[in-house]
Design an enzyme around this catalytic site. Structure first.
Site, PDB file in Angstrom:
ATOM      1  N   LYS A 186       0.974  -1.281  -0.004  1.00 26.81           N
ATOM      2  CA  LYS A 186      -0.010  -0.081   0.110  1.00 26.81           C
ATOM      3  C   LYS A 186       0.967   1.190  -0.069  1.00 26.81           C
ATOM      4  O   LYS A 186       1.253   1.634   1.027  1.00 26.81           O
ATOM      5  CB  LYS A 186      -0.868   0.049   1.261  1.00 26.81           C
ATOM      6  CG  LYS A 186      -2.032   1.115   0.955  1.00 26.81           C
ATOM      7  CD  LYS A 186      -2.721   1.931   2.059  1.00 26.81           C
ATOM      8  CE  LYS A 186      -1.939   2.961   2.539  1.00 26.81           C
ATOM      9  NZ  LYS A 186      -2.089   4.326   1.763  1.00 26.81           N
ATOM     10  N   GLY A 239       6.482   5.157   8.331  1.00 24.57           N
ATOM     11  CA  GLY A 239       5.867   6.566   8.497  1.00 24.57           C
ATOM     12  C   GLY A 239       5.777   6.793  10.043  1.00 24.57           C
ATOM     13  O   GLY A 239       6.864   7.018  10.671  1.00 24.57           O
ATOM     14  N   SER A 240       4.811   7.503  10.482  1.00 29.29           N
ATOM     15  CA  SER A 240       4.481   8.309  11.633  1.00 29.29           C
ATOM     16  C   SER A 240       4.384   7.435  12.903  1.00 29.29           C
ATOM     17  O   SER A 240       3.845   6.217  12.671  1.00 29.29           O
ATOM     18  CB  SER A 240       3.261   9.278  11.611  1.00 29.29           C
ATOM     19  OG  SER A 240       2.079   8.469  11.549  1.00 29.29           O
ATOM     20  N   GLY A 244       2.363   4.035  13.194  1.00 30.82           N
ATOM     21  CA  GLY A 244       3.103   2.853  13.579  1.00 30.82           C
ATOM     22  C   GLY A 244       2.466   2.025  14.974  1.00 30.82           C
ATOM     23  O   GLY A 244       2.300   0.845  14.828  1.00 30.82           O
ATOM     24  N   GLU A 397       9.455  16.275  15.493  1.00 27.83           N
ATOM     25  CA  GLU A 397       9.848  15.710  14.258  1.00 27.83           C
ATOM     26  C   GLU A 397       9.118  16.776  13.256  1.00 27.83           C
ATOM     27  O   GLU A 397       7.732  16.546  13.169  1.00 27.83           O
ATOM     28  CB  GLU A 397       9.444  14.458  13.636  1.00 27.83           C
ATOM     29  CG  GLU A 397      10.153  14.115  12.503  1.00 27.83           C
ATOM     30  CD  GLU A 397      10.009  12.449  12.015  1.00 27.83           C
ATOM     31  OE1 GLU A 397       8.962  12.093  12.051  1.00 27.83           O
ATOM     32  OE2 GLU A 397      10.953  11.924  11.361  1.00 27.83           O
TER      33      GLU A 397
HETATM   34  P1  NAP Z   1       1.396   8.263   7.865  1.00 31.34           P
HETATM   35  O1  NAP Z   1       0.127   8.833   8.156  1.00 31.34           O
HETATM   36  O2  NAP Z   1       2.163   7.379   9.333  1.00 31.34           O
HETATM   37  O3  NAP Z   1       1.500   7.574   6.677  1.00 31.34           O
HETATM   38  C1  NAP Z   1       2.334   6.468   6.329  1.00 31.34           C
HETATM   39  C2  NAP Z   1       1.618   5.101   5.634  1.00 31.34           C
HETATM   40  O4  NAP Z   1       0.485   4.857   6.580  1.00 31.34           O
HETATM   41  C3  NAP Z   1       0.877   5.699   4.496  1.00 31.34           C
HETATM   42  O5  NAP Z   1       0.788   4.786   3.600  1.00 31.34           O
HETATM   43  C4  NAP Z   1      -0.504   6.075   5.034  1.00 31.34           C
HETATM   44  O6  NAP Z   1      -1.945   6.164   4.204  1.00 31.34           O
HETATM   45  C5  NAP Z   1      -0.817   4.908   6.154  1.00 31.34           C
HETATM   46  N1  NAP Z   1      -1.735   5.283   7.138  1.00 31.34           N
HETATM   47  C6  NAP Z   1      -2.182   6.478   7.510  1.00 31.34           C
HETATM   48  N2  NAP Z   1      -2.767   6.491   8.621  1.00 31.34           N
HETATM   49  C7  NAP Z   1      -3.216   5.022   8.731  1.00 31.34           C
HETATM   50  C8  NAP Z   1      -3.851   4.148   9.744  1.00 31.34           C
HETATM   51  N3  NAP Z   1      -4.679   4.839  10.484  1.00 31.34           N
HETATM   52  N4  NAP Z   1      -3.912   3.008   9.609  1.00 31.34           N
HETATM   53  C9  NAP Z   1      -3.098   2.266   8.671  1.00 31.34           C
HETATM   54  N5  NAP Z   1      -2.465   2.700   7.836  1.00 31.34           N
HETATM   55  C10 NAP Z   1      -2.450   4.253   7.747  1.00 31.34           C
HETATM   56  O7  NAP Z   1       2.282   9.707   7.796  1.00 31.34           O
HETATM   57  P2  NAP Z   1       1.872  11.026   7.497  1.00 31.34           P
HETATM   58  O8  NAP Z   1       0.547  11.360   8.068  1.00 31.34           O
HETATM   59  O9  NAP Z   1       1.796  11.066   6.069  1.00 31.34           O
HETATM   60  O10 NAP Z   1       3.001  11.873   7.767  1.00 31.34           O
HETATM   61  C11 NAP Z   1       3.001  12.480   8.958  1.00 31.34           C
HETATM   62  C12 NAP Z   1       4.334  12.781   9.841  1.00 31.34           C
HETATM   63  O11 NAP Z   1       4.866  11.250   9.859  1.00 31.34           O
HETATM   64  C13 NAP Z   1       5.438  13.477   9.011  1.00 31.34           C
HETATM   65  O12 NAP Z   1       5.241  14.784   9.405  1.00 31.34           O
HETATM   66  C14 NAP Z   1       6.642  12.823   9.816  1.00 31.34           C
HETATM   67  O13 NAP Z   1       6.715  13.272  10.887  1.00 31.34           O
HETATM   68  C15 NAP Z   1       6.079  11.401   9.790  1.00 31.34           C
HETATM   69  N6  NAP Z   1       6.765  10.657   8.646  1.00 31.34           N
HETATM   70  C16 NAP Z   1       7.770   9.788   8.828  1.00 31.34           C
HETATM   71  C17 NAP Z   1       8.313   9.056   7.948  1.00 31.34           C
HETATM   72  C18 NAP Z   1       9.480   8.309   8.156  1.00 31.34           C
HETATM   73  O14 NAP Z   1       9.970   7.975   6.827  1.00 31.34           O
HETATM   74  N7  NAP Z   1       9.812   7.441   9.241  1.00 31.34           N
HETATM   75  C19 NAP Z   1       7.607   9.195   6.507  1.00 31.34           C
HETATM   76  C20 NAP Z   1       6.620  10.042   6.367  1.00 31.34           C
HETATM   77  C21 NAP Z   1       6.185  10.491   7.554  1.00 31.34           C
HETATM   78  P3  NAP Z   1      -2.181   7.541   3.649  1.00 31.34           P
HETATM   79  O15 NAP Z   1      -1.230   8.000   2.675  1.00 31.34           O
HETATM   80  O16 NAP Z   1      -3.293   7.109   3.039  1.00 31.34           O
HETATM   81  O17 NAP Z   1      -2.214   8.536   5.040  1.00 31.34           O
END
Ligand code: NAP
Ligand code: MG
Length: 499
Positions: A186, A239-240, A244, A397
């Protein structure tokens, strides 16, 4: 020089789900918009997988796994297919790079020279490795023979973010597929297009139907459905931290599937008073945070610097930041592109007010509106100086081009402040003393420590975090640990007379 803007306008990207070897709309016809961050325009409408689609994708992946078509295929067959996929990625370099740049806002130069080649190399590296790994024989008594062999887990679901879509995808699918698993991927909502292109290339390379399913969708729908699906054996997530931890809950409330997490960080670049080359250091510190507009999980977002070199170093870092060419990701001269989305843009900009409320000295911190791209998501390189490391600027972050600077007195305080974080993904230390370098590197609590450099890495070394930065490792042969289980086969050889 290629006209990337014209090339983007001519693109007709695949936008449908890829399940069981075919592109298909979502069962309920749902789609979501994908916006180009370079100018805020609608670029494509992508199929949004719902519960029914996810169930079909997972069952298809499980059926493929059980059939043995890939999981028990000769290693050389798996190797040949993955090597061909790696080649096809490079043959399709321009299109993959363009999709990545349109979707994520990476400069086209980086997408062509870094993202796609790096992802292709990762796939090639695991393909080359897969027939060079031997299993074990345990030191049993003479009366037995015990084999310890590695087996694929089954169905691996990879849920990935938007900051390095192809690279992070490759870090997960390459070892997972090389080990013989079926994968359901995904991608992030913001960046699904390069993953769909990859799905088509994998089929062309000969990957059997069902072995790689690509299911774009909304995280809390499609991501959650994968997290809770009883036939998924493993979640590999980047991801976040909040999402996680959500996967740990999904796993706990369903089948107890394995979960590995890479959750970002607040990585410290620790510069000691005996740093040898302040110019090289300033360049590394600046690139360590401003590259990809600061949207790097291991980005060096905290500069922890000895008071004796603080003024000179900060001045140099600000100068490097000001010299970087920030602008249209589709312009080959651009060095720093956009923030990935309007939501992230707001989030990043909101920290300027936080910094002001914490009494921090702010340099930069504003949105930029380039001519013709006024609706794009551009933020100037930002330095927050005189930061109390325990405040929000020092701890949270930001995931934007914003460096937090905290002054310390000597290595001991430097290590203490560098470690004063809930995260532990990466860190660096700058010193000309070998003993200090080794001692500090030992004491820094992080999955990666760089000495007199930053952000040099390759598929040959493991990558991942400690503390709230997560668990598990991407890259290197150790990544196979995440996608295989150990089987013991104990054979009785009898006792007494030898035959
Ligand atoms: P995120 O929501 O954690 O997104 C990562 C993945 O998880 C995406 O594929 C996302 O889908 C999915 N996801 C989101 N909500 C979910 C849920 N409730 N259940 C299952 N899967 C879900 O990250 P973000 O909101 O885009 O970014 C927010 C913050 O996370 C950033 O500002 C940064 O601080 C951090 N981040 C960290 C990394 C890293 O490399 N460690 C990468 C990105 C972001 P969707 O795309 O549909 O939301
Ligand atoms: Mg999200």
């Amino acid at each position: 020089m290629t006209d990337w803007i014209a090339a983007a306008a001519a693109l007709r990207p695949e936008t449908r789900l890829f399940i069981d070897g075919a592109f298909t709309p979502a069962a309920d016809g749902a789609t979501f918009d994908t916006i180009a961050p370079r100018d805020g325009s609608l670029f494509a409408e992508v199929s949004a997988a719902g519960d029914e689609d996810i169930d079909r994708a997972v069952r298809g992946a499980a059926t493929a796994f059980e059939s043995g078509v890939w999981s028990r295929a000769d290693r050389r067959t798996r190797q040949r297919v993955l090597l061909r996929l790696s080649e096809l990625m490079l043959e399709n370099l321009d299109e993959l790079a363009l999709l990545e740049s349109i979707d994520s806002g990476h400069p086209i130069g980086d997408s062509r020279n870094v993202d796609v080649p790096n992802a292709a190399r990762t796939i090639r590296w695991y393909a080359e490795a897969l027939d060079k790994i031997y299993d074990e024989i345990a030191p049993t008594p003479e009366s037995a023979l015990a084999l310890v062999t590695r087996e694929p887990l089954g169905v691996v679901a990879a849920v990935v973010p938007w900051n390095y879509p192809l690279i992070i995808t490759a870090w997960k699918i390459a070892p997972a597929l090389a080990a013989g698993n079926s994968v359901v991927l995904k991608p992030a909502e913001l960046t699904s297009l390069s993953a769909l292109k990859l799905a088509g290339l994998a089929a062309e390379a000969g990957l059997p139907a069902g072995v790689l399913q690509v299911v774009p969708g909304i995280g809390r729908v499609a991501g959650q459905a994968l997290g809770r699906h009883p036939r998924v054996d493993k979640i590999a997530f980047t991801g976040s931290p909040a999402v996680g931890r959500g996967f740990l809950t999904y796993a706990g409330e369903s089948n107890g599937k394995q979960v590995s997490l890479e959750l970002g960080g607040k990585s410290a670049q620790l510069v000691l008073a005996d740093v040898e080359d302040l110019d090289a250091c300033a360049s590394a510190v600046a690139w360590g945070i401003f590259y990809n507009a600061g949207q790097t999980c291991h980005g060096g977002s905290r500069l922890v610097v000895d008071a004796r070199v603080h003024d000179e170093l900060v001045e140099k870092v600000i100068a490097v930041g000001a010299s970087l060419v920030l602008g249209d990701p589709l312009d080959e001269s651009t060095q720093i592109g956009t923030i990935a989305s309007a939501v992230q843009l707001e989030r990043v900009l909101s920290y300027t007010a936080v910094a002001q409320s914490e009494g921090v000295t702010v340099s930069g911190g504003e949105r930029i509106r380039p001519t013709g791209l006024a609706e794009g998501y551009y933020v100037e390189p930002t330095v927050f100086d005189h930061v109390d490391n325990t405040g929000r600027i020092g701890q949270e972050e930001i995931f934007g081009p914003a460096l937090s600077v905290t002054t310390v007195d000597g290595p001991e305080e430097g290590v203490r402040v560098a470690n004063e974080s809930a995260y532990g993904l990466a860190a660096s230390v700058w010193t000309s003393d070998l003993r200090t370098a080794h001692r500090v590197a030992r004491d820094l609590r992080a999955g990666t420590v760089w000495v007199n450099t930053f952000d040099v890495a390759d598929v040959i070394t493991p990558f991942g975090g400690v503390k709230q930065s997560g668990s598990g490792r991407d890259r290197s042969l150790h990544a196979f640990d995440s996608y295989t289980s150990l089987k013991t086969t104990w054979i009785d050889l009898g006792r007494g007379s030898r035959y």
